[in-house]
Write a protein that holds these residues in place. Structure first.
Motif, PDB file in Angstrom:
ATOM      1  N   TRP A   1       0.863  -1.190   0.000  1.00 34.55           N
ATOM      2  CA  TRP A   1       0.000   0.000   0.000  1.00 34.55           C
ATOM      3  C   TRP A   1       0.890   1.228   0.000  1.00 34.55           C
ATOM      4  CZ3 TRP A   1      -5.125   0.353   3.096  1.00 34.55           C
ATOM      5  CH2 TRP A   1      -5.929  -0.762   2.850  1.00 34.55           C
ATOM      6  N   TRP A   2       0.506   2.236  -0.765  1.00 34.31           N
ATOM      7  CA  TRP A   2       1.292   3.464  -0.786  1.00 34.31           C
ATOM      8  C   TRP A   2       0.348   4.643  -0.906  1.00 34.31           C
ATOM      9  CZ3 TRP A   2       3.407   6.356  -5.421  1.00 34.31           C
ATOM     10  CH2 TRP A   2       4.279   7.376  -5.016  1.00 34.31           C
ATOM     11  N   GLU A   3       0.527   5.605  -0.032  1.00 30.04           N
ATOM     12  CA  GLU A   3      -0.282   6.816  -0.075  1.00 30.04           C
ATOM     13  C   GLU A   3       0.643   8.012   0.086  1.00 30.04           C
ATOM     14  OE1 GLU A   3      -4.176   8.482   2.255  1.00 30.04           O
ATOM     15  OE2 GLU A   3      -2.392   7.995   3.390  1.00 30.04           O
ATOM     16  N   PRO A   4       1.123   8.596  -1.030  1.00 26.99           N
ATOM     17  CA  PRO A   4       2.049   9.723  -0.901  1.00 26.99           C
ATOM     18  C   PRO A   4       1.445  10.841  -0.066  1.00 26.99           C
ATOM     19  CG  PRO A   4       1.735   9.102  -3.200  1.00 26.99           C
ATOM     20  CD  PRO A   4       0.755   8.315  -2.410  1.00 26.99           C
ATOM     21  N   GLU A   5       2.272  11.473   0.739  1.00 22.86           N
ATOM     22  CA  GLU A   5       1.790  12.520   1.642  1.00 22.86           C
ATOM     23  C   GLU A   5       1.235  13.695   0.858  1.00 22.86           C
ATOM     24  OE1 GLU A   5       4.742  13.738   4.373  1.00 22.86           O
ATOM     25  OE2 GLU A   5       3.374  14.917   5.596  1.00 22.86           O
ATOM     26  N   ASP A   6       0.115  14.228   1.313  1.00 24.02           N
ATOM     27  CA  ASP A   6      -0.512  15.433   0.737  1.00 24.02           C
ATOM     28  C   ASP A   6      -0.938  15.266  -0.712  1.00 24.02           C
ATOM     29  OD1 ASP A   6      -0.192  16.808   3.108  1.00 24.02           O
ATOM     30  OD2 ASP A   6       1.830  17.427   2.571  1.00 24.02           O
ATOM     31  N   ALA A   7      -1.085  14.048  -1.191  1.00 22.14           N
ATOM     32  CA  ALA A   7      -1.441  13.867  -2.593  1.00 22.14           C
ATOM     33  C   ALA A   7      -2.884  13.404  -2.794  1.00 22.14           C
ATOM     34  CB  ALA A   7      -0.506  12.862  -3.250  1.00 22.14           C
ATOM     35  N   ALA A   8      -3.550  12.936  -1.745  1.00 23.21           N
ATOM     36  CA  ALA A   8      -4.888  12.366  -1.862  1.00 23.21           C
ATOM     37  C   ALA A   8      -4.931  11.284  -2.934  1.00 23.21           C
ATOM     38  CB  ALA A   8      -5.930  13.442  -2.153  1.00 23.21           C
ATOM     39  N   PHE A   9      -3.830  10.591  -3.056  1.00 21.71           N
ATOM     40  CA  PHE A   9      -3.702   9.489  -4.002  1.00 21.71           C
ATOM     41  C   PHE A   9      -3.357   8.236  -3.219  1.00 21.71           C
ATOM     42  CE2 PHE A   9      -0.685   6.827  -6.410  1.00 21.71           C
ATOM     43  CZ  PHE A   9      -1.506   6.448  -7.450  1.00 21.71           C
ATOM     44  N   ARG A  10      -4.032   7.140  -3.540  1.00 24.41           N
ATOM     45  CA  ARG A  10      -3.765   5.884  -2.849  1.00 24.41           C
ATOM     46  C   ARG A  10      -3.552   4.768  -3.851  1.00 24.41           C
ATOM     47  NH1 ARG A  10      -8.544   6.372   1.568  1.00 24.41           N
ATOM     48  NH2 ARG A  10      -9.732   6.442  -0.347  1.00 24.41           N
ATOM     49  N   LEU A  11      -2.553   3.982  -3.597  1.00 21.81           N
ATOM     50  CA  LEU A  11      -2.280   2.821  -4.433  1.00 21.81           C
ATOM     51  C   LEU A  11      -2.269   1.597  -3.527  1.00 21.81           C
ATOM     52  CD1 LEU A  11      -1.423   2.025  -7.388  1.00 21.81           C
ATOM     53  CD2 LEU A  11       0.910   1.976  -6.513  1.00 21.81           C
ATOM     54  N   ARG A  12      -3.102   0.638  -3.859  1.00 22.01           N
ATOM     55  CA  ARG A  12      -3.179  -0.586  -3.056  1.00 22.01           C
ATOM     56  C   ARG A  12      -3.021  -1.783  -3.981  1.00 22.01           C
ATOM     57  NH1 ARG A  12      -8.784   1.849  -0.831  1.00 22.01           N
ATOM     58  NH2 ARG A  12      -8.041   2.873   1.050  1.00 22.01           N
ATOM     59  N   SER A  13      -2.377  -2.799  -3.487  1.00 18.57           N
ATOM     60  CA  SER A  13      -2.207  -3.980  -4.332  1.00 18.57           C
ATOM     61  C   SER A  13      -2.054  -5.218  -3.467  1.00 18.57           C
ATOM     62  CB  SER A  13      -0.979  -3.821  -5.233  1.00 18.57           C
ATOM     63  OG  SER A  13       0.187  -3.716  -4.439  1.00 18.57           O
ATOM     64  N   GLU A  14      -2.453  -6.330  -4.033  1.00 21.45           N
ATOM     65  CA  GLU A  14      -2.322  -7.609  -3.345  1.00 21.45           C
ATOM     66  C   GLU A  14      -2.001  -8.700  -4.355  1.00 21.45           C
ATOM     67  OE1 GLU A  14      -5.738  -8.823  -1.169  1.00 21.45           O
ATOM     68  OE2 GLU A  14      -5.416  -7.407   0.467  1.00 21.45           O
ATOM     69  N   PHE A  15      -1.266  -9.669  -3.878  1.00 22.76           N
ATOM     70  CA  PHE A  15      -1.044 -10.889  -4.647  1.00 22.76           C
ATOM     71  C   PHE A  15      -1.404 -12.059  -3.751  1.00 22.76           C
ATOM     72  CE2 PHE A  15       1.799 -14.529  -5.251  1.00 22.76           C
ATOM     73  CZ  PHE A  15       1.481 -14.891  -6.558  1.00 22.76           C
ATOM     74  N   GLY A  16      -2.089 -13.047  -4.288  1.00 19.96           N
ATOM     75  CA  GLY A  16      -2.447 -14.225  -3.518  1.00 19.96           C
ATOM     76  C   GLY A  16      -2.196 -15.484  -4.318  1.00 19.96           C
ATOM     77  N   ARG A  17      -1.794 -16.530  -3.600  1.00 21.71           N
ATOM     78  CA  ARG A  17      -1.542 -17.801  -4.281  1.00 21.71           C
ATOM     79  C   ARG A  17      -2.058 -18.949  -3.432  1.00 21.71           C
ATOM     80  NH1 ARG A  17       2.101 -20.130  -8.084  1.00 21.71           N
ATOM     81  NH2 ARG A  17       2.609 -22.280  -7.582  1.00 21.71           N
ATOM     82  N   GLY A  18      -2.806 -19.829  -4.065  1.00 21.72           N
ATOM     83  CA  GLY A  18      -3.268 -21.041  -3.411  1.00 21.72           C
ATOM     84  C   GLY A  18      -2.733 -22.251  -4.136  1.00 21.72           C
ATOM     85  N   GLU A  19      -3.258 -23.424  -3.789  1.00 21.98           N
ATOM     86  CA  GLU A  19      -2.781 -24.654  -4.419  1.00 21.98           C
ATOM     87  C   GLU A  19      -3.254 -24.768  -5.867  1.00 21.98           C
ATOM     88  OE1 GLU A  19      -0.926 -27.009  -2.913  1.00 21.98           O
ATOM     89  OE2 GLU A  19      -0.953 -26.293  -0.847  1.00 21.98           O
ATOM     90  N   HIS A  20      -4.381 -24.110  -6.172  1.00 22.31           N
ATOM     91  CA  HIS A  20      -4.982 -24.322  -7.494  1.00 22.31           C
ATOM     92  C   HIS A  20      -5.055 -23.071  -8.351  1.00 22.31           C
ATOM     93  CE1 HIS A  20      -6.057 -27.995  -5.504  1.00 22.31           C
ATOM     94  NE2 HIS A  20      -6.844 -27.366  -4.658  1.00 22.31           N
ATOM     95  N   ALA A  21      -4.786 -21.913  -7.765  1.00 29.04           N
ATOM     96  CA  ALA A  21      -4.890 -20.676  -8.555  1.00 29.04           C
ATOM     97  C   ALA A  21      -4.106 -19.567  -7.868  1.00 29.04           C
ATOM     98  CB  ALA A  21      -6.352 -20.254  -8.700  1.00 29.04           C
ATOM     99  N   GLN A  22      -3.807 -18.540  -8.616  1.00 28.10           N
ATOM    100  CA  GLN A  22      -3.156 -17.362  -8.057  1.00 28.10           C
ATOM    101  C   GLN A  22      -3.628 -16.136  -8.819  1.00 28.10           C
ATOM    102  OE1 GLN A  22       1.033 -17.955  -8.555  1.00 28.10           O
ATOM    103  NE2 GLN A  22       1.001 -17.631 -10.762  1.00 28.10           N
ATOM    104  N   GLY A  23      -3.334 -14.975  -8.263  1.00 25.97           N
ATOM    105  CA  GLY A  23      -3.764 -13.759  -8.943  1.00 25.97           C
ATOM    106  C   GLY A  23      -3.343 -12.526  -8.178  1.00 25.97           C
ATOM    107  N   TYR A  24      -3.650 -11.393  -8.753  1.00 25.46           N
ATOM    108  CA  TYR A  24      -3.295 -10.132  -8.118  1.00 25.46           C
ATOM    109  C   TYR A  24      -4.318  -9.070  -8.473  1.00 25.46           C
ATOM    110  CZ  TYR A  24      -1.811  -8.334 -12.649  1.00 25.46           C
ATOM    111  OH  TYR A  24      -1.821  -7.922 -13.949  1.00 25.46           O
TER     112      TYR A  24
END
Lengths: 101, 355
Positions: B235-258
């Motif tokens: 997660w990244w939220e630059p100061e004073d920018a009102a901009f947010r970037l969020r991301s996730e990656f997940g992996r299981g036995e049968h599938a993965q994704g982001y």
């Protein structure tokens, strides 16, 4: 077709990121007051500033600030956020002081 | 409709038992310590009307998600969130009128004990703390999109957790902090508190000056076919920018994704509370990859790519208008998803406390 589509989306996201950074405003430097302030008042102001910093660094990452709430629930809000956002005891106290200066 | 609340608790269909649980939660709150001015129990949450048009079929979903929180003494907090959802969709086959269904259930009901400055012990039914979405972004008044990400079911052990958790802040300074949690969930077939046996945890590093957080999650289901799940987030939220970037990656036995999501509000035209500043463009891209043909994890049965474009508007009085369009690509078929909604966030004392 799909790859080009996603490339376009990634480029749009990169552009938005750059624009957001370009739009960053550096806060005007805080000028020290020339008038003398009692020590206790200075300490309260410092605590309030720290509480505001903690609020901005932790709470607004997930959600917008509420427009307002009753001071009677400020302790419950801060305790809830301490658990949910894994805040330290110091951060909890500073936030409570920020909500109830 | 792919809503987080219905995914996390798909087995809650008994209104009577759900209402009894809500009454129980209210009973706990009624015994709460009302404190000295600041510790009055609270009711918070969101209420909204959401619509979704998926592949040409429109559904209308009025929903209320109340959260109740009450302190018992100086070290204990009891908190619970419920979801009350009604879903309307036009009858098929040219028939007039609407079909409707409803869903009432507790999302979580937990007690938190502040054991030490660095450790809180949680007991009861809790949200599985895998990655960040489930714990942080599922409330309807917080999420930028109505839909949860495609990889959302990964690592959630098919339901909520019922058992115990230790969580807290291992190190906290003005330059960095490390948060953690570890949970163990037991198996339960109870209709209101269904859960799977599993264990896992999460560790996160947060740099407040850079507004940057990264972490790692792991959990393992300990019943049936034992499976491992891994996740990372940034997660990244630059100061004073009102901009947010969020991301996730997940992996299981049968599938993965982001998924990667960005939102932005401009201060350039009179600040965030100006007419222009209240607009909030949102963008999310996501991909899932099927590793084998076993599709028991809730992810799409084939590799899928999806892009969501949203434009939200933040009205005064904690009201939000959500609109979005998504295009989903898959070998099983491409389709559009249109969503609109209006959500109100409420926050008030449960009753009049002592001044």
């Amino acid at each position: 077709m799909t790859s080009k589509y996603f490339l376009f989306v990634v480029l749009v996201m990169a552009s938005v990121s750059v624009l957001a950074l370009a739009a960053q405003k550096s806060d005007a430097p805080v000028t020290a007051s020339t008038t003398k302030t009692p020590v206790a008042t200075k300490r309260l102001l410092r605590q309030a500033d720290e509480g505001q910093r903690i609020f901005e660094q932790n709470c607004t990452r997930c959600h917008a600030s509420p427009e307002g709430f009753s001071p009677r629930i400020s302790g419950t809000i801060v305790r809830h956020m301490r658990v949910r956002a894994s805040l330290s005891r110091h951060e909890e106290e500073a936030l409570l002081h920020f909500f109830n200066p | 409709m792919r809503m987080a609340c219905t995914i996390s608790k798909p087995s809650f269909h008994s209104s009577t038992r759900s209402i009894l649980c809500l009454i129980f939660a209210l009973g706990v709150l009624a015994t709460a310590h009302s404190g000295l001015g600041q510790d009055t129990p609270l009711i918070s949450g969101g209420a909204g009307l959401l619509t979704e048009t998926n592949g040409g079929k429109t559904t209308y979903n009025p929903i209320i998600e109340p959260l109740l929180a009450a302190q018992l003494g100086k070290k204990v907090l009891v908190e619970s969130r419920a979801a009350l959802l009604e879903s309307f969709s036009p009858k098929g086959g040219g028939q007039p009128g609407y079909d409707h269904s409803h869903f009432i259930g507790l999302t979580f009901l937990q007690g938190d004990y502040i054991a030490t400055p660095h450790a809180t012990v949680v007991g009861g039914e809790f949200l599985i703390p895998f990655n960040t979405y489930n714990e942080r972004l599922t409330p309807i008044w917080i999420g930028n999109f109505q839909d949860a990400p495609l990889i959302f079911p990964l690592g959630l052990l098919a339901s909520g957790g019922l058992g115990g958790m230790v969580r807290g802040n291992a190190i906290a300074s003005s330059r960095y902090s490390i948060n953690y949690n570890y949970f163990y969930s037991t198996r339960s077939g109870n209709e209101q508190f269904s859960s799977s046996r599993g264990t896992g945890g999460r560790v996160g590093l947060y740099l407040p000056e850079q507004r940057l957080e990264a972490g790692f999650s792991y959990d393992r289901i300990l019943q049936g076919t034992h499976e491992n799940f891994y996740g990372t987030y940034v997660w990244w939220e630059p100061e004073d920018a009102a901009f947010r970037l969020r991301s996730e990656f997940g992996r299981g036995e049968h599938a993965q994704g982001y998924w990667v999501e960005a939102d932005y509000r401009t201060r350039a035209f009179g600040g965030l509370d100006s007419i222009i500043g209240r607009f909030e463009p949102v963008l999310r891209i996501q991909q899932t990859f099927r590793l084998n043909t076993i599709a028991s994890d809730g992810l799409p049965p084939a590799n899928t790519q999806r892009a969501d474009f949203g434009l939200n508007y933040n009205l005064p009085h904690d009201i939000r208008i959500l609109t979005s369009y998504a295009r989903q690509f898959s070998t099983t078929g491409n389709h559009n998803v249109w969503e609109t909604g209006i959500v109100y966030r409420f926050l008030f004392p449960a009753w009049k406390g002592r001044e």
